[in-house]
Write an enzyme that holds these catalytic residues in place. Structure first.
Site, mmCIF file in Angstrom:
data_model
loop_
_atom_site.group_PDB
_atom_site.id
_atom_site.type_symbol
_atom_site.label_atom_id
_atom_site.label_comp_id
_atom_site.label_asym_id
_atom_site.label_seq_id
_atom_site.Cartn_x
_atom_site.Cartn_y
_atom_site.Cartn_z
ATOM 1 N N CYS A 2 -34.041 -4.772 -16.282
ATOM 2 C CA CYS A 2 -35.375 -5.013 -15.735
ATOM 3 C C CYS A 2 -36.420 -4.862 -16.834
ATOM 4 O O CYS A 2 -36.219 -4.181 -17.827
ATOM 5 C CB CYS A 2 -35.663 -4.020 -14.611
ATOM 6 S SG CYS A 2 -34.367 -3.949 -13.364
ATOM 7 N N ARG A 27 -35.892 -11.489 -20.362
ATOM 8 C CA ARG A 27 -34.822 -10.598 -19.923
ATOM 9 C C ARG A 27 -34.205 -11.061 -18.596
ATOM 10 O O ARG A 27 -33.137 -10.586 -18.212
ATOM 11 C CB ARG A 27 -35.374 -9.166 -19.751
ATOM 12 C CG ARG A 27 -35.912 -8.573 -21.034
ATOM 13 C CD ARG A 27 -36.664 -7.277 -20.771
ATOM 14 N NE ARG A 27 -35.772 -6.182 -20.429
ATOM 15 C CZ ARG A 27 -35.221 -5.348 -21.299
ATOM 16 N NH1 ARG A 27 -35.426 -5.512 -22.584
ATOM 17 N NH2 ARG A 27 -34.454 -4.367 -20.907
ATOM 18 N N TRP A 75 -34.274 -7.081 -11.794
ATOM 19 C CA TRP A 75 -32.998 -7.804 -11.739
ATOM 20 C C TRP A 75 -32.192 -7.057 -10.685
ATOM 21 O O TRP A 75 -31.745 -5.946 -10.893
ATOM 22 C CB TRP A 75 -32.340 -7.765 -13.112
ATOM 23 C CG TRP A 75 -31.065 -8.535 -13.250
ATOM 24 C CD1 TRP A 75 -29.806 -8.048 -13.171
ATOM 25 C CD2 TRP A 75 -30.923 -9.936 -13.516
ATOM 26 N NE1 TRP A 75 -28.881 -9.050 -13.363
ATOM 27 C CE2 TRP A 75 -29.536 -10.214 -13.588
ATOM 28 C CE3 TRP A 75 -31.817 -10.988 -13.698
ATOM 29 C CZ2 TRP A 75 -29.039 -11.492 -13.832
ATOM 30 C CZ3 TRP A 75 -31.310 -12.246 -13.947
ATOM 31 C CH2 TRP A 75 -29.946 -12.497 -14.015
ATOM 32 N N ASN A 101 -35.387 1.104 -13.933
ATOM 33 C CA ASN A 101 -34.323 0.277 -14.491
ATOM 34 C C ASN A 101 -33.052 1.103 -14.470
ATOM 35 O O ASN A 101 -33.073 2.288 -14.789
ATOM 36 C CB ASN A 101 -34.677 -0.114 -15.932
ATOM 37 C CG ASN A 101 -33.668 -1.073 -16.539
ATOM 38 O OD1 ASN A 101 -32.816 -1.607 -15.851
ATOM 39 N ND2 ASN A 101 -33.773 -1.283 -17.841
ATOM 40 N N GLY A 102 -31.934 0.507 -14.071
ATOM 41 C CA GLY A 102 -30.672 1.227 -14.052
ATOM 42 C C GLY A 102 -30.167 1.452 -12.640
ATOM 43 O O GLY A 102 -30.596 0.793 -11.688
ATOM 44 N N GLU A 484 -10.319 -17.378 -25.653
ATOM 45 C CA GLU A 484 -11.761 -17.152 -25.639
ATOM 46 C C GLU A 484 -12.341 -17.206 -27.045
ATOM 47 O O GLU A 484 -13.420 -17.757 -27.269
ATOM 48 C CB GLU A 484 -12.071 -15.802 -24.979
ATOM 49 C CG GLU A 484 -13.511 -15.327 -25.088
ATOM 50 C CD GLU A 484 -14.521 -16.225 -24.389
ATOM 51 O OE1 GLU A 484 -15.732 -15.976 -24.570
ATOM 52 O OE2 GLU A 484 -14.125 -17.168 -23.669
ATOM 53 N N LYS A 488 -15.282 -19.889 -28.308
ATOM 54 C CA LYS A 488 -16.556 -19.528 -28.931
ATOM 55 C C LYS A 488 -16.818 -20.378 -30.180
ATOM 56 O O LYS A 488 -17.940 -20.825 -30.414
ATOM 57 C CB LYS A 488 -16.576 -18.034 -29.284
ATOM 58 C CG LYS A 488 -16.756 -17.136 -28.091
ATOM 59 C CD LYS A 488 -18.145 -17.287 -27.477
ATOM 60 C CE LYS A 488 -18.167 -16.917 -26.024
ATOM 61 N NZ LYS A 488 -17.574 -17.908 -25.111
ATOM 62 N N GLU A 491 -17.770 -23.887 -29.068
ATOM 63 C CA GLU A 491 -19.082 -23.963 -28.425
ATOM 64 C C GLU A 491 -20.224 -23.949 -29.425
ATOM 65 O O GLU A 491 -21.179 -24.723 -29.297
ATOM 66 C CB GLU A 491 -19.260 -22.781 -27.460
ATOM 67 C CG GLU A 491 -18.462 -22.885 -26.175
ATOM 68 C CD GLU A 491 -18.684 -21.683 -25.291
ATOM 69 O OE1 GLU A 491 -18.967 -21.869 -24.089
ATOM 70 O OE2 GLU A 491 -18.562 -20.540 -25.788
ATOM 71 N N HIS A 507 7.433 -24.061 -30.397
ATOM 72 C CA HIS A 507 7.536 -25.162 -29.444
ATOM 73 C C HIS A 507 6.524 -26.267 -29.737
ATOM 74 O O HIS A 507 6.194 -27.046 -28.840
ATOM 75 C CB HIS A 507 7.375 -24.633 -28.015
ATOM 76 C CG HIS A 507 8.445 -23.664 -27.616
ATOM 77 N ND1 HIS A 507 9.680 -24.064 -27.171
ATOM 78 C CD2 HIS A 507 8.467 -22.318 -27.641
ATOM 79 C CE1 HIS A 507 10.422 -22.996 -26.914
ATOM 80 N NE2 HIS A 507 9.703 -21.914 -27.193
ATOM 81 N N LYS A 609 -26.279 -23.527 -19.673
ATOM 82 C CA LYS A 609 -25.853 -22.175 -19.328
ATOM 83 C C LYS A 609 -25.056 -22.158 -18.037
ATOM 84 O O LYS A 609 -24.072 -21.446 -17.914
ATOM 85 C CB LYS A 609 -27.073 -21.255 -19.191
ATOM 86 C CG LYS A 609 -26.718 -19.793 -18.953
ATOM 87 C CD LYS A 609 -25.941 -19.212 -20.111
ATOM 88 C CE LYS A 609 -25.563 -17.766 -19.887
ATOM 89 N NZ LYS A 609 -24.611 -17.275 -20.877
#
Length: 614
Positions: A2, A27, A75, A101-102, A484, A488, A491, A507, A609
């Site tokens: 937040c 944010r 958030w 926040n939290g 992954e 990256k 991308e 193989h 996104k």
């Protein structure tokens, strides 16, 4: 994640606070609010949606021109993004306004006590509890600083709290435990913010705080104390970044900033997951224990990075729960006529909660009477709303298109789901589950250990600027990490990159190996099903054919040293949890290599996104 702003000074607080919130919009947020102290009362307004909604409301009903105020962009965690759940929250007599926040882990217990004493809650949030507790303290005659100290000693979790008292108009008080807060120091005015972007247009003199500290700002000064009331000192520093860099915490890219936020993101994802009895609790699960006991098959559907998190989940769920798990690309799911029953649990993983093919897949699953559980980062988005249950990852907003902390927090959510299923089905003893949870609680520190070696990884990336192809090898839970890592590079560096299961080399893929080809190898921890020895055999084979082996292996693994051209050590963790630390160097490698190649790391070509079309 937040956004928080606090101000005391000579300027109109409304303008300072609203502008500060605008500087923090990067944010991410789903509601916004402001509270001002005016002649012994609190004046507040808050609105769901974008900051523009709040500004429109203020324009229609202007606020007083006073000089003390706090603001917040939320958030959502506890409760959906609505006007009533937006911050600030007020105490029962409207003497206190507070933003947060939290997550306050013991809020349910505190809320129960307050409600038993006749306090009526106006929201679904954990935050409101703290506002009532502060007001309760003030009524004993202490000032806001002491009240904050007393309240914080009784709170569990990670939080930043910022509050004002209607009867003390020249003071803003804040507290910090494992959550961001920075002080801005001006002349005749002082500021609070989630980060320096909140006040950088007013001052570049800042102060950082330690954990478990309370800070009080007035026009004339700043004072710091511990939660126990002992005097303390903050650390002052000069901010020499411009606003753009301030938003990125001094980093060149949001992606790099988000990589370095991962210890905090993993910790936030684990907050509040264990009750006072030590049992796992998933607040938004919504599926009953009996529903879960009846499950005899799980199908995980996802796309891209989320798909690789699902592959790790398969290893964890099958090992801990003995339930068969399939992992499918969401875009393919509906078109193969999948076999679904009321005893099938479909787990949909989506960072945004709006991924179109994943959304269509869960709608198909529900038509077939299957239960749907989503793993998502965005409260109130479509996929969680249309699911029977949800595990929110609490990663905070991710601005960079290529997911980093989103992936790690999805992994955490997958582990939590696996352990929760094991708890409900009785396939693991309570002490075994607690042992894994203790290991997960140590993960933020382990991730930080990897990040502390970032310069070593950056040097490796710079050494490979001329490479046109990079391969990645892994086994067991390291195989999705290899996939992954390759994604990256594709991308953001626009390089040919492929991830393989190391046992598949003979193989076909070994034909790609040529002299000097860089191959990143994720070496499993020692001692599990001969995985380690099998991986070394694969590394020997590619090295014998001229490959340059860049190995990630746990510290103390001397067996790998003769076969690694470059060795980057990882903390010693169990094989199922190794993806949390092994993927971090691959993120750093891709980010630095793309930077050296001159690419826009945050907005790579052709990508969005959230993929909202099939």
């Amino acid at each position: 994640m937040c956004g928080i702003v606090g101000y005391v000074g000579a300027k109109p607080a409304e303008g300072v606070v609203i502008e500060g919130l605008r500087r923090l919009e990067y944010r991410g947020y789903d509601s916004a609010g402001i509270a001002l102290v005016d002649a012994g009362s609190i004046v507040s307004d808050k609105r769901a949606g974008k900051l523009a909604n709040l500004e429109k409301a203020i324009a229609e009903s202007p606020l007083p021109q006073v000089t003390t105020g706090i603001g917040h962009t939320r958030w959502a965690t506890h409760g959906p993004p609505t006007d009533r759940n937006a911050h600030p929250h007020l105490g029962r007599t409207r003497r206190v306004a507070l933003v947060h926040n939290g997550i306050i882990e013991n809020f349910a217990e505190l809320r129960g006590r307050l409600e038993s004493e006749g306090v009526e809650m106006a929201s679904d949030t954990d935050t409101e509890v703290a506002a009532h507790l502060l007001e309760e303290q003030l009524e004993t005659g202490v000032d806001l600083t002491v009240a904050m100290q007393n309240v914080c000693r009784g709170l569990h979790g990670a939080f930043t709290l910022v509050a004002v008292d209607a009867q003390d108009p020249d003071r803003v008080v804040a507290a910090r435990r494992n959550s961001p807060l920075v002080v801005g120091i001006g002349e005749g005015e002082n500021f609070l913010g989630s980060d320096v972007a909140a006040f950088i247009e007013h001052t570049r003199e800042a102060m950082e705080l330690d954990q478990d500290q309370v800070v009080t700002i007035t026009r004339d000064g700043v004072s710091v104390s511990g939660f126990d009331g002992t005097p303390a000192e903050g650390r002052r520093y000069h901010v020499d970044w411009d606003l753009s860099a301030a938003e990125k915490d001094g980093h060149d890219w949001f992606m790099r900033k988000e990589i370095f936020e991962q210890p905090r993101a993993v910790a936030d994802s684990l907050l509040g997951r264990r009750g006072a009895d030590g049992l796992l609790q998933l607040d938004e699960m919504r599926l009953s224990d009996q529903d879960l006991r009846d499950i005899d098959k799980i199908i995980i559907i996802a796309a891209g990075t989320s798909f690789y998190a699902g592959m790790v989940a398969k290893y964890a769920i099958e090992h801990w729960c003995r339930i068969p798990v399939e992992v499918e690309l969401a875009s393919e799911f509906r078109y193969r006529d999948p076999i679904l029953t009321s005893s099938t649990l479909v787990v949909a993983i989506s960072q945004s909660g709006e991924t179109a093919d994943t959304l269509q897949a869960i709608r198909h699953a529900r038509e077939q009477r299957s239960k749907v559980l989503s793993i998502c980062n965005t409260n109130g988005s479509t996929i969680p709303r249309e699911s029977d249950g949800v595990i929110y990852t609490h990663a905070g907003p991710e601005i960079g298109v290529a997911s980093t902390k989103g992936f790690l927090t999805q992994l955490v959510a997958c582990y939590l789901l696996a352990l929760y299923l094991a708890q409900v089905k009785g396939t693991r003893y309570g002490d075994e589950i607690s042992q894994v949870m203790d290991q997960l609680d140590r993960m933020p520190a382990h991730v930080q250990t990897v990040l502390d070696k970032s310069e070593e990884v950056y040097g490796l990336a710079r050494d490979h600027v001329g490479s046109r192809s990079v391969l990645f090898l892994g086994r067991h839970a390291g195989y999705p990490v290899a996939l992954e890592g390759a994604l990256k590079l594709k991308e953001i560096a626009y390089l040919h990159a492929e991830g393989f299961a190391a046992g598949e080399l003979k193989h076909g893929p070994i034909a790609l190996v040529e002299d000097g080809l860089p191959i990143l190898c994720i070496v499993p921890p020692r001692g599990r099903d001969q995985l380690h020895d099998k991986m070394i055999s694969g590394i020997q084979e590619v090295r014998a054919r001229g490959a340059r082996t860049l190995c990630l292996a746990e510290e103390g693994d001397t067996a790998i040293e003769p076969y690694a051209d470059v060795l980057i050590t990882l903390p010693r963790v169990p094989v199922l949890l190794q993806p949390l630390v092994a993927v971090v160097p691959l993120q750093l490698f891709a980010c630095e290599l793309a930077t050296q190649l001159g690419h826009d790391v945050d907005q790579p070509r052709n990508l969005a996104k959230s993929v909202t079309v099939e």
